[in-house]
Design an enzyme around this catalytic site. Structure first.
Site: not given
Length: 794
Positions: A305-308, A535
């Site tokens: 998963s990406d963070k921002t 994601c």
């Protein structure tokens, strides 16, 4: 070259700046246009590809044999089934190269370029390496470039994942597609087109491809079936040759065996299952752009998963205010707000003003006379005015290091700022007082807070056997801080840890990761046998979204990310991912039961042909009867895709060897039923020739229904009520077969008493098989799962 429009302004570029038009034309021929190449296959090629696969091959061979025998009607029926399969898959599959089109549209359409000693506006596609370009507020960077002069504040969040704009001065690199938030600069182009950071991302999207577990399952089922039935069919034909069957009978026997082996409805059933699951997910805020994602979600065991913008809100917020002696939180925020701009799009200033407004405004006694917006060169913004007593008052806001040269620095201010930075915050210092005796009054910590449902999502995914890995372009400190807040487990790793030996349990966090490295991480995990979900929300996530078996774009994602993803969340939040996993596992259970049913029937019927030939000396089925079986049995069994099913609490897997082995054992059990009926019909009831073939057909039809109702439920067959569609299709199958047999349509007629006897025998067979199925399926680990989580009828 397109005619350029000269920029009418006083400051002309230096004579040495930029290149000449002649040199630009030469470089354009050498490096090509500043655009992303796009390859879209013709639709007719995509359609023809549907006819080149194991199941179509078997159907095409069947049609050829039927035409050779002059059986035009039967060939037409099989051709219709072939077209139905192919067209259903063609019209339901994912769109082609939409991600590349979205990436191409994001390139700046025009830019100001220094050519022949003058500023001209050119299409971005005509920019070449070595060009000097002007970057101004609101402009989109047209190509990768190195800043020569000036300072700019660059928003690269959609490219690199950094949650706040970055400062770029002389020598700094800026990337194509980034947005200039503040300042002005002149930069030299270093890369164009596919060689840019942005272009490499587009190229990765183009080449990214993950093998579908659905395709593997269909191929494995077809391959195993062909291996088992092919062996039996060869022995069958060899026996017929030994018995001196005439050539025409040999061809009919081979055609019957081929028709019996074709899993004609298998591809269509997978497509139907995915389409039904997509309808359910659409009602829950999840849009599938690639239908196979419905089944991939069931097998996913790692979610990157990406963070921002994915785990976080992608909205800056004031996380903490540290007032220094003599000041409080509200006063510090109010002073910071006075030194913040209004309406110029600066996210930091907008965040501080919102927080100050929410806290009140005790600095109302200060009147501002002049405001100096943030300057990337000085790294500060300033406000000049007067206090309530009319004395001059100055407020400065910016980096602590920049303020230290202007204001008195408390001894512990730097230590407090470092502590906040280690927690992943962006730290803004505020100084105020008389113009010549400023003092630092406090620190404001900004961060992009996690989404409210992120922690719950990760906890529930962990309970479902899915490991979550954070992959971000942001700093390590910020990544660790957010990961701990949302409950991501595992160590923090740099991109260098991405290798073939990577294990998701070792690293739960990857920071300072560029798009190529996100892509490499996904492929590294896939090489180890993991089914990977990705994601994200930005263009920097697009290659990994396309490469992952299940790419998930959040509702706020860019068009690029949505186009590359297989699944788009249409509602805020991440709960749609949980819905996709659970619904995917429900669909998997239905497909598992269908596939097992199909293999048992296909293996048993070819064995029945062989044993029946040995026992009776005649073919017990004809090609016409087999075509009817395809329609009445194979396609009506697709109703299992609407049946009640339950989801396992672990990722699903296609263990096709175990499924095939179980099918062989259960097929032998069903063969016992069919042969028993055949023996009674031949030697007890005296049936021979065509009437015997009709009774064999009825035995298969009734026995297949007994098999269906027994295998659809892991417990006793009466433990749950079948769906309405299953009951209706079963009744249709039994009724259609009975009407044809009683009326003598396309077969010899039989009396109703014989049909009733076979029906009662099938009921008894179902009760016996119900006792045997559990040990067989357990021995071969078929559909093995843990606690059931969900039961629902579509």
């Amino acid at each position: 070259m397109t005619e350029a429009a000269s920029l009418k302004q006083a400051d002309e570029p230096q004579a040495s700046l930029g290149i000449s038009s002649a040199e630009a034309e030469r470089r354009l021929r050498e490096f090509g246009p500043n655009a992303v190449a796009e390859e879209t296959p013709a639709r007719w090629r995509l359609l023809l590809a549907k006819f080149w696969a194991p199941v179509p091959w078997m159907l095409e061979a069947t049609i050829a044999l039927q035409l050779a025998l002059g059986e035009v009607l039967e060939a037409a029926v099989v051709a219709f089934l072939l077209l139905f399969n192919m067209l259903l898959g063609f019209f339901q599959e994912s769109r082609a190269n939409a991600a590349l089109a979205a990436l191409k549209r994001q390139l700046a359409p025009t830019a100001w370029v220094a050519r022949d000693g003058a500023w001209v506006r050119l299409p971005a596609a005509e920019i070449v390496p070595g060009d000097a370009v002007r970057l101004r507020l609101g402009a989109v960077v047209p190509a990768d470039a190195r800043v020569l002069t000036g300072e700019v504040l660059v928003d690269q969040s959609l490219l690199t994942g950094e949650s706040v704009p970055v400062e770029a001065g002389p020598g700094s690199q800026v990337y194509a597609g980034a947005l200039i938030r503040c300042g002005e600069a002149i930069a030299e182009v270093t890369a164009t087109g596919a060689k840019t950071f942005f272009g490499r991302t587009a190229e990765l999207v183009r080449i990214a491809h993950a093998a579908s577990s659905e395709q593997k399952a269909v191929f494995a089922a077809t391959r195993n079936l062909a291996a088992v039935n092919g062996t039996i069919a060869v022995l069958l034909i060899a026996y017929a040759v030994f018995r001196a069957f005439p050539p025409s009978e040999l061809v009919r026997l081979a055609l019957t065996a081929l028709l019996a082996s074709v899993p004609v409805a298998l591809p269509a059933t997978f497509t139907l299952s995915a389409a039904l699951t997509a309808q359910v997910l659409a009602r829950r805020g999840v849009l599938l752009t690639r239908l196979s994602a419905a089944h991939e979600a069931a097998t996913m065991d790692v979610l990157c998963s990406d963070k921002t913008g994915t785990l976080t809100q992608n909205v800056l917020a004031v996380a903490a205010v540290v007032p220094l002696p003599g000041y409080d939180r509200t006063r510090v925020l109010s002073l910071a707000a006075l030194a913040s701009s209004e309406g110029d799009g600066d996210p930091i200033d907008a965040t501080i003003r919102r927080a100050a407004a929410a806290d009140g405004n005790p600095a109302s006694g200060i009147s501002i006379e002049r405001f100096v917006p943030f300057d990337p060169t000085t790294k500060i913004s300033e406000a000049f005015g007067r206090d309530a007593d009319g004395r001059e008052f100055r407020i400065v806001k910016g980096a602590l290091q920049a303020l230290s040269a202007l204001a008195a620095m408390p001894p512990d201010a730097e230590e407090m700022a470092d502590k906040l930075a280690r927690e992943g915050h962006r730290v803004i210092a505020v100084a105020a007082g008389p113009p010549k005796s400023l003092q630092i009054v406090g620190l404001v910590a900004l961060s992009d807070p996690p989404r409210e449902d992120s922690a719950r999502l990760i906890a529930e995914l962990r309970a479902l056997g899915v490991h979550t890995v954070m992959v971000t372009g942001d700093s390590m400190a910020t990544a660790i801080a957010i990961a701990r807040k949302v409950g991501i487990e595992g160590g923090a790793c740099s991109p260098e840890h991405i290798s073939k030996g990577l294990k998701p349990g070792e690293c739960g966090i990857f920071a300072r990761v560029v798009p190529e490295e996100k892509y490499r991480l996904v492929t590294a995990l896939q090489r180890q046998g993991h089914v990977v979900g990705m994601c994200g929300d930005g263009a920097n996530d697009a290659p990994a979204l396309r490469q992952a078996q299940i790419g998930i774009a959040v509702s706020s994602a860019t068009d690029v990310a949505k186009a590359a993803a297989a699944m788009v969340l249409t509602k805020p939040g991440l709960t749609g991912i949980l819905s996709a996993v659970r619904e995917g596992r429900i669909a998997f259970q239905r497909l598992l039961i269908y596939t097992l049913n199909m293999l048992v029937k296909k293996i048993e019927i070819v064995l029945f042909l062989a044993v029946g030939l040995v026992l009776t000396g005649q073919a017990v089925m004809t090609p016409v009867l087999m075509v009817i079986m395809l329609v009445t049995n194979d396609f009506l069994s697709m109703s299992l895709m609407t049946d009640r099913a339950v989801a396992d609490n672990l990722p699903s897997r296609w263990h096709m060897r175990g499924i095939t082995a179980a099918a062989i054992v259960l097929g032998m059990v069903k063969l016992g039923f069919s042969i028993t009926v055949l023996i009674f019909a031949r030697w007890r009831w005296g049936l021979v020739g065509e009437p015997l073939q009709t009774l064999a057909f009825i035995a298969l039809v009734f026995g297949n229904q007994a098999l269906l109702f027994t295998l659809r439920e892991r417990r006793r067959l009466w433990s749950s009520r079948p769906s309405g569609w299953v009951l209706a299709s079963s009744a249709t199958d039994v009724a259609l077969g009975s009407v044809l047999a009683l009326s003598g349509t396309l077969m010899a007629p039989l009396p109703w008493r014989l049909l009733l006897a076979v029906f009662l025998a099938a009921v008894a067979f179902a009760l016996i098989l119900d006792q045997l199925k559990a040990p067989v399926m357990s021995a071969f680990r078929v559909g093995r799962g843990n606690d059931r989580l969900l039961a629902r009828e579509t």
